[in-house]
Design a protein around this motif. Structure first.
Motif, mmCIF file in Angstrom:
data_model
loop_
_atom_site.group_PDB
_atom_site.id
_atom_site.type_symbol
_atom_site.label_atom_id
_atom_site.label_comp_id
_atom_site.label_asym_id
_atom_site.label_seq_id
_atom_site.Cartn_x
_atom_site.Cartn_y
_atom_site.Cartn_z
ATOM 1 N N LYS A 110 0.856 -1.196 0.000
ATOM 2 C CA LYS A 110 0.000 0.000 0.000
ATOM 3 C C LYS A 110 0.892 1.246 0.000
ATOM 4 C CE LYS A 110 -3.873 2.248 2.413
ATOM 5 N NZ LYS A 110 -4.858 2.208 1.307
ATOM 6 N N GLU A 140 -3.456 4.831 -5.845
ATOM 7 C CA GLU A 140 -4.852 4.461 -5.603
ATOM 8 C C GLU A 140 -5.828 5.343 -6.370
ATOM 9 O OE1 GLU A 140 -5.677 3.966 -1.454
ATOM 10 O OE2 GLU A 140 -3.903 2.738 -1.114
ATOM 11 N N HIS A 141 -5.324 6.407 -6.971
ATOM 12 C CA HIS A 141 -6.206 7.252 -7.785
ATOM 13 C C HIS A 141 -6.308 6.731 -9.220
ATOM 14 C CE1 HIS A 141 -2.103 8.822 -8.384
ATOM 15 N NE2 HIS A 141 -2.502 9.114 -9.593
ATOM 16 N N PHE A 151 -8.146 1.007 -10.213
ATOM 17 C CA PHE A 151 -7.699 0.473 -8.913
ATOM 18 C C PHE A 151 -8.911 -0.081 -8.165
ATOM 19 C CE2 PHE A 151 -6.723 0.980 -4.360
ATOM 20 C CZ PHE A 151 -5.549 0.237 -4.295
ATOM 21 N N GLY A 158 -8.510 -1.875 -4.977
ATOM 22 C CA GLY A 158 -8.310 -1.984 -3.536
ATOM 23 C C GLY A 158 -7.185 -2.921 -3.148
ATOM 24 N N THR A 159 -7.196 -3.308 -1.873
ATOM 25 C CA THR A 159 -6.164 -4.181 -1.301
ATOM 26 C C THR A 159 -6.587 -5.639 -1.415
ATOM 27 O OG1 THR A 159 -5.466 -2.486 0.280
ATOM 28 C CG2 THR A 159 -4.892 -4.767 0.801
ATOM 29 N N THR A 210 -10.151 -5.566 0.646
ATOM 30 C CA THR A 210 -11.148 -4.535 0.373
ATOM 31 C C THR A 210 -12.375 -5.210 -0.256
ATOM 32 O OG1 THR A 210 -9.381 -2.951 -0.062
ATOM 33 C CG2 THR A 210 -11.582 -2.375 -0.882
ATOM 34 N N CYS A 224 -12.738 -6.897 -3.856
ATOM 35 C CA CYS A 224 -11.416 -7.042 -4.485
ATOM 36 C C CYS A 224 -11.019 -8.511 -4.586
ATOM 37 C CB CYS A 224 -10.376 -6.250 -3.696
ATOM 38 S SG CYS A 224 -8.704 -6.385 -4.349
ATOM 39 N N GLN A 278 -5.371 0.323 6.179
ATOM 40 C CA GLN A 278 -5.530 -0.247 4.842
ATOM 41 C C GLN A 278 -6.784 0.292 4.166
ATOM 42 O OE1 GLN A 278 -3.914 -2.296 2.689
ATOM 43 N NE2 GLN A 278 -2.099 -2.391 3.991
ATOM 44 N N ASN A 302 -8.285 5.723 1.863
ATOM 45 C CA ASN A 302 -8.049 6.003 0.451
ATOM 46 C C ASN A 302 -6.969 7.076 0.350
ATOM 47 O OD1 ASN A 302 -10.129 4.255 -0.486
ATOM 48 N ND2 ASN A 302 -11.646 5.796 0.098
#
Length: 603
Positions: free
Chosen positions: A287, A292-293, A297, A299-300, A307, A310, A436, A439
């Protein structure tokens, strides 16, 4: 890889982790013709200038009688600031945090009592692939080879105990007790740290730093480290095999792992993501290394505690590209990931394995990802599937007036504090899971220590990261149990005039361990944390503390910390219920507990 030291053509370049990190301070580019006067041609001065060339402007230290002369020379270097820490463990953690931002960090301690104290932090940096230069003041050269017993040892005339302890947690060990080869040992150690992205150990006899020697008669010429190159035939073959495999897939995905940092492949990963159209996720330890933008994307990816939506997309894919993954018991949630080897392409910093088929060595990750980007068909199926099933995350219920504060409310407000001018440090524990879910805006830093998971790491790491990243305000989320391990270096933060915001999550124990295996040993003595920090402050420097127990108090505290007290170190004691944890920790803890309690295999 060949290392060239002293090349006239070498140009010192700022060191950076290349992924989400800050450019380092401008390094000194030294003219080869600059000759130091003979009295300055010393080992101590050479080491100081070398550190500055690398981009190190701060060295974290604890003085001891074996390193005092060396410290004098580090202090005398105009481009270097010596930062005294309260203990060696925190000095090592601070160098770790510093390296995460600058790309390299350094600490100085004394022989054995200091070296063995900093050892735990060096092991953590080794596990996280951080170049860190650990310098130890060693015994007088006249004592080597004698039968003398020295203080700061275990009472034996053998001085090798310390270096033997460091052998498994550093990639190179240099014991400098002779000026004739000191120049070579120092430069080899430092260049090895930068090449291998691992800590190194340098022991310097206490009577050597101030003695002039001809090998140090001129300023050190900047390093030129020959770039690593991929085997072109192997690269072509790996790209061919991977492209054939992926272009036949119906819904492939990409997942970024923590070794993207050491491979310096962050930009290459994004280039591939842009070109192929795949949904992209990130492993928990990565991470902050993947933007993340990014428009695709999702997530984790963390197995059962991923997430929302995901894991379903990743584990249902018919092909997945993992770039720099580490699959351990924590990242696999007790070895419970629903992945199949025959569907995967594993890309490590210098190796590629395609499904159950061929493996290719001597291939740099960034070269492979960039070459693969030119060969893949655009396929957005996985992301389209994600878009169809995705439901936005709900908001936590509003708190009633004077209702006890909940952890999810705390992190709702922390989310609103994040920007490109901030960085998050997450301590081992429930902060792993809550952070986590944050955002990260573009440019927002994020660091935590997942592979090693040493509680207390975040205090020193906050000190080091904040010292390196002067243009970011660090927001540290630290549990009370972890804080009790390393609290002293709040003092050093104040001496360095840092402006971090520390959220002390006060729930009365080691919550992460409670969820793995509970017992009375997980309950800690509660401290008056704000009074402790106030006593450390002692009227010197800028510090503001407060204690919050409900949402209204939290909102006022954040408002004060981000406005009126924006030039202060802010410490917010957040009191929450002992059983208030994230749902992810509950799930993760039960699975890790099951993995830990497996019975022995029959003999």
């Amino acid at each position: 890889m060949e290392t060239k030291v002293g090349s006239v053509d070498g140009v010192a370049k700022p060191v950076s982790n290349d992924v989400g990190g800050l450019p380092s301070a401008t390094c000194h580019t030294l003219s080869p013709s600059t000759v130091a006067c003979s009295s300055d041609a010393t080992l101590g001065r050479h080491l100081a200038r070398r550190l500055v060339q690398l981009g190190v402007t701060d060295v974290f230290a604890v003085p001891g009688d074996f390193n005092l002369t060396l410290l004098d020379h580090l202090i005398a270097e105009p481009g270097l600031r010596l930062i005294g820490c309260c203990n060696e463990l925190n000095a090592g953690y601070a160098a770790d945090g510093y390296a995460r931002s600058r790309g390299v960090g350094a600490c100085v301690v004394t022989f054995t009592v200091g070296g063995l104290s900093v050892l735990n932090a060096i092991a953590g940096a080794y596990s996280e692939n951080l170049p860190l230069i650990c310098i130890v003041g060693g015994p007088n050269t006249n004592d080597f080879g004698t039968n003398r017993i020295l203080h700061h040892t275990i009472g034996l005339p053998d001085f090798s105990q310390e270096v033997r302890c460091f052998q498994t947690v550093t990639c190179y060990q240099a014991v400098v007790n002779n000026l004739e080869n000191a120049h070579e040992l120092l430069d080899t150690a430092i260049s090895t740290a930068m090449k291998d992205s691992k800590p190194v150990y340098i022991s310097i006899s206490c009577n050597l730093p101030a003695i002039p020697h001809p090998t140090f008669s001129r300023d050190p010429v900047p390093f030129f480290l020959s770039p690593r190159l991929s085997n072109q035939m192997g690269l072509d073959a790996a790209v061919e095999a991977a492209a054939e495999f992926l272009n036949k897939a119906v819904k492939p995905v990409m997942v970024g792992g923590p070794k993207i940092r050491v491979a310096k492949a962050g930009k290459a990963f994004v280039e591939l993501a842009d070109a192929c159209g795949y949904a992209i996720a990130v492993m928990p330890a990565a991470k902050g290394l993947v933007p993340e933008h990014h428009s695709r994307f999702i997530g984790t990816y963390w197995g059962a505690v991923s997430t929302a939506f995901c894991a379903e997309i990743v584990e249902s894919a018919d092909a997945y590209v993992f770039a720099g993954p580490i699959f351990n018991d924590y990242s696999s949630v007790g070895y419970s990931l629903l992945l199949k080897k025959e569907k995967s392409i594993i890309v490590q910093p210098e190796r590629v394995v395609v499904a159950n088929g061929p493996a290719f060595g001597c291939i740099l990750m960034k070269d492979f990802l960039r070459a693969l980007a030119k060969r893949l068909n655009c396929n957005t199926t996985a992301y389209e599937n994600y878009s169809r099933i995705f439901v936005p995350r709900g908001k936590p219920p509003e708190c009633q007036p004077d209702e006890p504060l909940r952890v999810n409310i705390l992190f709702k407000h922390i989310q609103n504090m994040l920007s490109s001018a901030t960085a998050v440090i997450a301590e081992t524990g429930d902060s792993w899971f809550n952070c986590q879910k944050l955002n990260l805006p573009q440019g927002c830093g994020y660091e935590f220590q997942m592979q090693y998971g040493s509680i207390g790491w975040s205090v020193g790491a906050t000190l080091g990261y904040a010292q390196a990243a002067k243009d970011k305000r660090v927001i540290a989320c630290i549990g009370d149990g972890s804080f009790q391990v390393t609290a002293q270096d709040i003092s050093t933060m104040l001496r360095c005039e840092q402006k971090s915001i520390i959220f002390l999550i006060n729930n009365g124990g080691y919550t992460i361990e409670v969820e793995i295996h509970d017992g009375p040993y997980n309950v800690i003595k509660n401290w008056n944390y704000t009074a402790l920090v106030d006593s450390i402050h002692n009227g010197e420097g800028k510090c503001w503390t407060t204690k919050v127990q409900c949402e209204e108090e939290l909102k006022k505290a954040i408002e004060t910390a981000t406005n009126e007290k924006s030039d202060c170190l802010c410490f917010i004691d957040v009191v929450v219920h002992k059983d208030d944890t994230s749902k992810e920790l509950l799930e993760w803890g039960s699975r890790v507990s099951a993995a830990n309690s497996r019975p022995p295999n029959p003999q």
